[in-house]
Structures are given as structure tokens and as C-alpha cells.
Write a protein that holds these residues in place. Structure first.
Motif, PDB file in Angstrom:
ATOM      1  N   ASP A 111       0.844  -1.195   0.000  1.00 18.50           N
ATOM      2  CA  ASP A 111       0.000   0.000   0.000  1.00 18.50           C
ATOM      3  C   ASP A 111       0.882   1.249   0.000  1.00 18.50           C
ATOM      4  OD1 ASP A 111      -2.154  -1.679   0.137  1.00 18.50           O
ATOM      5  OD2 ASP A 111      -2.331  -1.534   2.328  1.00 18.50           O
ATOM      6  N   THR A 112       0.323   2.325  -0.501  1.00 15.77           N
ATOM      7  CA  THR A 112       1.065   3.590  -0.517  1.00 15.77           C
ATOM      8  C   THR A 112       1.401   4.053   0.893  1.00 15.77           C
ATOM      9  OG1 THR A 112      -0.077   4.203  -2.560  1.00 15.77           O
ATOM     10  CG2 THR A 112       1.013   5.969  -1.326  1.00 15.77           C
ATOM     11  N   LEU A 113       0.414   3.946   1.801  1.00  9.38           N
ATOM     12  CA  LEU A 113       0.643   4.382   3.181  1.00  9.38           C
ATOM     13  C   LEU A 113       1.691   3.516   3.866  1.00  9.38           C
ATOM     14  CD1 LEU A 113      -0.127   6.211   5.541  1.00  9.38           C
ATOM     15  CD2 LEU A 113      -2.009   4.629   6.063  1.00  9.38           C
ATOM     16  N   SER A 165       5.158   4.193   2.417  1.00  6.57           N
ATOM     17  CA  SER A 165       5.671   5.507   2.838  1.00  6.57           C
ATOM     18  C   SER A 165       6.195   5.464   4.265  1.00  6.57           C
ATOM     19  CB  SER A 165       4.557   6.554   2.707  1.00  6.57           C
ATOM     20  OG  SER A 165       4.085   6.636   1.380  1.00  6.57           O
ATOM     21  N   LEU A 166       5.432   4.831   5.164  1.00 12.37           N
ATOM     22  CA  LEU A 166       5.878   4.737   6.558  1.00 12.37           C
ATOM     23  C   LEU A 166       7.130   3.873   6.688  1.00 12.37           C
ATOM     24  CD1 LEU A 166       2.414   4.318   8.325  1.00 12.37           C
ATOM     25  CD2 LEU A 166       3.867   6.344   8.325  1.00 12.37           C
ATOM     26  N   ALA A 167       7.197   2.782   5.937  1.00 11.34           N
ATOM     27  CA  ALA A 167       8.386   1.933   5.983  1.00 11.34           C
ATOM     28  C   ALA A 167       9.607   2.678   5.444  1.00 11.34           C
ATOM     29  CB  ALA A 167       8.141   0.654   5.177  1.00 11.34           C
ATOM     30  N   SER A 168       9.435   3.442   4.370  1.00  9.27           N
ATOM     31  CA  SER A 168      10.547   4.228   3.819  1.00  9.27           C
ATOM     32  C   SER A 168      11.013   5.284   4.810  1.00  9.27           C
ATOM     33  CB  SER A 168      10.118   4.884   2.504  1.00  9.27           C
ATOM     34  OG  SER A 168       9.725   3.908   1.552  1.00  9.27           O
ATOM     35  N   PHE A 192       4.961  -3.399  12.771  1.00  5.34           N
ATOM     36  CA  PHE A 192       3.547  -3.048  12.690  1.00  5.34           C
ATOM     37  C   PHE A 192       3.018  -3.125  11.257  1.00  5.34           C
ATOM     38  CE2 PHE A 192       5.054  -1.222  16.577  1.00  5.34           C
ATOM     39  CZ  PHE A 192       3.980  -1.244  17.441  1.00  5.34           C
ATOM     40  N   ILE A 193       3.919  -3.226  10.277  1.00  7.03           N
ATOM     41  CA  ILE A 193       3.509  -3.242   8.873  1.00  7.03           C
ATOM     42  C   ILE A 193       3.517  -4.687   8.379  1.00  7.03           C
ATOM     43  CG2 ILE A 193       3.976  -2.325   6.571  1.00  7.03           C
ATOM     44  CD1 ILE A 193       5.516  -0.069   7.866  1.00  7.03           C
ATOM     45  N   GLY A 194       2.544  -5.038   7.588  1.00  4.55           N
ATOM     46  CA  GLY A 194       2.435  -6.403   7.088  1.00  4.55           C
ATOM     47  C   GLY A 194       1.266  -7.124   7.728  1.00  4.55           C
ATOM     48  N   ARG A 195       0.994  -8.308   7.216  1.00  5.23           N
ATOM     49  CA  ARG A 195      -0.135  -9.098   7.728  1.00  5.23           C
ATOM     50  C   ARG A 195       0.124  -9.525   9.163  1.00  5.23           C
ATOM     51  NH1 ARG A 195      -3.589 -13.444   4.331  1.00  5.23           N
ATOM     52  NH2 ARG A 195      -5.000 -14.140   5.999  1.00  5.23           N
ATOM     53  N   PRO A 196      -0.819  -9.265  10.070  1.00  6.42           N
ATOM     54  CA  PRO A 196      -0.607  -9.630  11.470  1.00  6.42           C
ATOM     55  C   PRO A 196      -0.461 -11.138  11.653  1.00  6.42           C
ATOM     56  CG  PRO A 196      -2.432  -8.072  11.250  1.00  6.42           C
ATOM     57  CD  PRO A 196      -2.086  -8.522   9.873  1.00  6.42           C
ATOM     58  N   THR A 197       0.559 -11.528  12.388  1.00  8.27           N
ATOM     59  CA  THR A 197       0.766 -12.924  12.755  1.00  8.27           C
ATOM     60  C   THR A 197       0.884 -13.018  14.274  1.00  8.27           C
ATOM     61  OG1 THR A 197       3.176 -12.738  12.546  1.00  8.27           O
ATOM     62  CG2 THR A 197       1.951 -13.391  10.578  1.00  8.27           C
ATOM     63  N   GLY A 199      -8.954  -0.359  11.665  1.00 10.72           N
ATOM     64  CA  GLY A 199      -8.215  -1.079  10.639  1.00 10.72           C
ATOM     65  C   GLY A 199      -6.785  -0.611  10.493  1.00 10.72           C
ATOM     66  N   SER A 200      -6.358  -0.474   9.243  1.00  3.40           N
ATOM     67  CA  SER A 200      -4.977  -0.100   8.960  1.00  3.40           C
ATOM     68  C   SER A 200      -4.670   1.316   9.423  1.00  3.40           C
ATOM     69  CB  SER A 200      -4.698  -0.230   7.462  1.00  3.40           C
ATOM     70  OG  SER A 200      -5.568   0.601   6.712  1.00  3.40           O
ATOM     71  N   ARG A 201      -5.681   2.172   9.495  1.00  5.12           N
ATOM     72  CA  ARG A 201      -5.439   3.547   9.948  1.00  5.12           C
ATOM     73  C   ARG A 201      -5.029   3.583  11.419  1.00  5.12           C
ATOM     74  NH1 ARG A 201     -10.631   6.690   7.189  1.00  5.12           N
ATOM     75  NH2 ARG A 201     -10.125   6.193   5.020  1.00  5.12           N
ATOM     76  N   MET A 202      -5.572   2.672  12.214  1.00  6.51           N
ATOM     77  CA  MET A 202      -5.193   2.620  13.633  1.00  6.51           C
ATOM     78  C   MET A 202      -3.711   2.283  13.776  1.00  6.51           C
ATOM     79  SD  MET A 202      -6.728   0.116  16.597  1.00  6.51           S
ATOM     80  CE  MET A 202      -8.350   0.871  16.527  1.00  6.51           C
TER      81      MET A 202
END
Length: 398
Positions: free
Chosen positions: A132-134, A137-140, A190-195, A352-355
């Protein structure tokens, strides 16, 4: 001749077409028969007979409404006969794949109805992804800030014996830089599919690493205050000057948050969860914190240490120039407290992802504030105003 069990003879009927004409007359014509005694052809319709014409071009309908197509259901009209009804489209999460469906069928929790409401299709998954763009961007931003903190750490190591590095309590500065680097990296959890593993590790890692950062800032502030007051005649604070007090503060604060995390993970650990109710079209994949109380307990603990650091730095901001690091800490803690003060309502109002993005943004922005406000002035002096550093060396050697 045969009879049924009750003595009734086999049924024999003629199928007759009746036409009621406009002049009041009627016309009848036999078009078939039904003979229960004829097992081979009980019902017979003469296909060559003119069943409906000339008065009807096609088979007449016995309903006053058009048939409901798939995706719709019949809805009775009040005050009208049962053959009269409206067609109502199935609601979200419902479908019908037959004509004149009486009711709509509810789709499973992990599926939704398509646009035509004729079938159930899998719901889209909603989580903060690297694609995702968001998320990208946060990972970068996290990687860029990590590299920046690494460069600053390299600068401090290279200029280890310069006055500006020594005056800033270089051991605590390096510890703060390392903890900030880990803060930037922990946002990637925090980024990626929760495991299950990520849900268990990410909040505990965030809490412990962040407490080390804030407690290091608190230790630096108290070191400045003690160092200034220890120069006064007859001061009893001289025995506290050094690294032992700073190590004790960082260790005590870190041990406290570690105990909180251990109790949290043992009693009510976080776990991955699929939220199928908040949104009709998507499944929200998230980490259930297990116990919201422990989560906000850590946030409150971080806020308390940050507030203490801000108060201590504010009281020490008017110290002489050689102790001016308190001014930088004051601005950094002001920004830090502002970010985390705005985090709580923003976090609670997001889904969701915004949280997750809100928490990542709070971690990155507050850590970047510490990095910029505390270390940018020192790097400025090292590279752009080296004469100040040299002048201090001459004064100290004399």
C-alpha cells in the motif's frame, strides 16, 4: 374397470379451453384430457390445438406483477392479492440466485454479496501492507530515519573526544541514539499481515525500547541539573556526579516496563484477529491487544517519564551555556508530549490499517523529534561552527 382403495373409480377429465368474448358469448374447445386409468399417458395435451390464439399471443400469466429476477426478493403489497407484489433488491451481505425468491440468503461472515446481489464473493482483506502507498511511505520513512540516526552515531564516535560530544554525556548520547535506531526499526513490526509472533513482539518491543529512550533523556536532564548544582560550594551532590546515577535511572525504568510487559504477555497476550463486522465489504486483520489496560498503562508510563523530563529540562533551561543541552531537551520533550497527547484520541477514533498507521506515525514523529532537537545542534557545531569547539578546547587546556 378398477376402483381405488376407497371405492372411487379412476379420475377422467377433459381439458377444455374457454373463451369469454366481448359480446358476452363463450366458446369452448377440448384441447386435452387427463385419464388416471391410462398409466402410459395420463395427461394428454393436443399440441396441434390452437391453445391461446387468436385472443392471446402467448400463455397468459396468472400474476399481476413481473417475476422478480435473481438478486431480488418478493415483497407483499398491503391490501393487494398474493399474486401482486413488489421486487426488493437484497441488502448488503445477502443474495438470491433464483427467480421470485421469497427471501434472501445471508452470506457467510467472510464473504459479501456481489454488486448484482446474485452470489457471495470473498471479502477483501484490510491491513497495513508494504504494497500500500501508506505502508510503503511509513516503511521508507522508518528506514531513512534509521540511517540518519546511524550516521549521527557514527559522527559521535568519530568525534568522541571533542568537547561538544563530552559535554553532552557521550555514553548516554550513544545509548539514546541506539535506542532511537531500534525505535525506528520496531515500526516495521507493525507493517504487514498480522501474525501471532508479530502481535506478541511488537507492543512489548515498542514499550521497552521507547522507555529506554525516554529514561535516557530523563537521565541526561538530571545529570545536567546535578552537574550544575554540584559546582556550588558545600554541595552534597558531588557524589552523584558520574554515570552511576544515569545507569540506575535507565535500568530502573526499563526494569519496570519489562515487568509490565511480562505480566501482560503472561495474563492476556495479544493475538491476531479478523474483524468481519466493522465494515461490510472488507475483513480487517488486526492484532487484538489482549488487554487494553496494559497497553495504555505503557503509554501512560511513557507519558509520565516524558513529562518529568520536560519539567526537569524546563527548570534547567536557564543554566549557563556550557549546560545548554537542557534547552534542546525542553523542545524535544515538548514535541514528544504533544505527539503522544494527540495520539490517544486519534488512535481510539481510527479503525483497521489507519489505527496501526496512527501508532507508527506517533513513534516515528516523536523519535524523529528527539533526534533532531537533541543532536542536530551538536552536528551543526561539529561541521559548520568548528571554531566554537576549538575555542572550548583552548579554554579547557589553559
Amino acid at each position: 374397470m378398477s376402483f381405488k382403495a376407497n371405492g372411487d373409480p379412476p379420475a377422467q377429465f377433459d381439458i377444455v379451453k374457454w373463451l369469454f368474448l366481448n359480446d358476452g358469448s363463450t366458446v369452448s374447445r377440448k384441447v386435452g384430457s387427463f385419464d388416471e386409468s391410462n398409466e402410459e399417458n395420463q395427461l394428454y395435451i393436443n399440441s396441434s390445438a390452437d391453445l391461446w390464439s387468436p385472443n392471446f399471443p402467448e400463455m397468459p400469466r396468472s400474476l399481476c406483477s413481473e417475476p422478480c429476477s435473481p438478486g431480488y426478493r418478493k415483497s407483499k403489497i398491503e391490501g393487494e392479492p398474493p399474486c401482486c407484489y413488489d421486487c426488493v433488491q437484497c441488502g448488503d451481505g445477502e443474495m438470491s440466485n433464483t427467480t421470485d425468491a421469497v427471501t434472501c440468503v445471508k452470506c457467510p461472515e467472510d464473504q459479501k454479496s456481489n454488486r448484482q446481489k446474485t452470489d457471495c464473493v470473498p471479502k477483501a482483506l484490510n491491513y497495513l501492507s508494504y504494497m500500500d502507498t501508506l505502508g510503503a511511505s511509513l516503511a521508507s520513512a522508518a528506514i531513512i530515519l534509521f540511517i540518519t540516526a546511524s550516521v549521527v552515531l557514527g559522527i559521535f564516535v568519530k568525534y568522541w573526544d571533542t568537547p561538544i560530544v563530552r559535554a553532552s554525556n557521550r555514553n548516554l548520547s550513544c545509548l539514546l541514539l541506539i535506542s532511537l535506531m531500534l525505535c525506528f526499526l520496531c515500526t516495521l513490526l507493525f507493517i504487514g499481515r498480522p501474525t501471532k509472533i508479530f502481535c506478541l513482539v511488537r507492543q512489548a518491543a515498542f514499550g521497552i525500547i521507547f522507555i529506554i529512550s525516554v529514561s535516557t533523556v530523563l537521565a541526561k536532564t538530571l545529570t545536567v541539573i546535578i552537574a550544575f548544582n554540584a559546582t556550588k560550594p558545600g554541595s552534597k551532590l558531588k557524589k552523584y556526579v558520574g554515570t552511576q546515577l544515569a545507569i540506575f535511572i535507565v535500568s530502573a525504568c526499563s526494569l519496570c516496563v519489562t515487568l509490565i510487559c511480562v505480566v501482560w504477555m503472561a495474563s492476556s497476550p495479544p493475538f491476531p484477529e479478523a474483524d468481519t463486522y466493522s465494515e461490510t465489504d472488507t475483513i480487517i486483520l488486526l492484532c487484538n491487544e489482549g488487554s487494553v489496560t496494559f497497553f495504555f498503562c505503557i503509554i501512560g508510563y511513557i507519558g509520565t517519564l516524558a513529562l518529568l523530563s520536560f519539567i526537569a529540562a524546563f527548570l534547567a533551561k536557564d543554566f549557563p551555556d556550557r549546560f545548554n543541552e537542557a534547552k534542546n531537551i525542553t523542545f524535544s520533550m515538548l514535541g514528544f508530549c504533544s505527539v503522544w497527547g494527540a495520539f490517544v484520541p486519534a488512535y481510539l477514533s481510527s479503525k483497521g490499517s489507519r489505527m496501526v498507521a496512527v501508532e507508527i506515525f506517533a513513534i516515528l514523529s516523536s523519535s524523529a523529534g528527539l533526534l533532531i532537537c537533541i543532536f542536530a545542534p551538536k552536528c551543526f557545531i561539529i561541521f559548520l561552527r568548528p571554531e566554537l569547539n576549538t575555542r572550548e578546547i583552548v579554554v579547557k587546556r589553559s
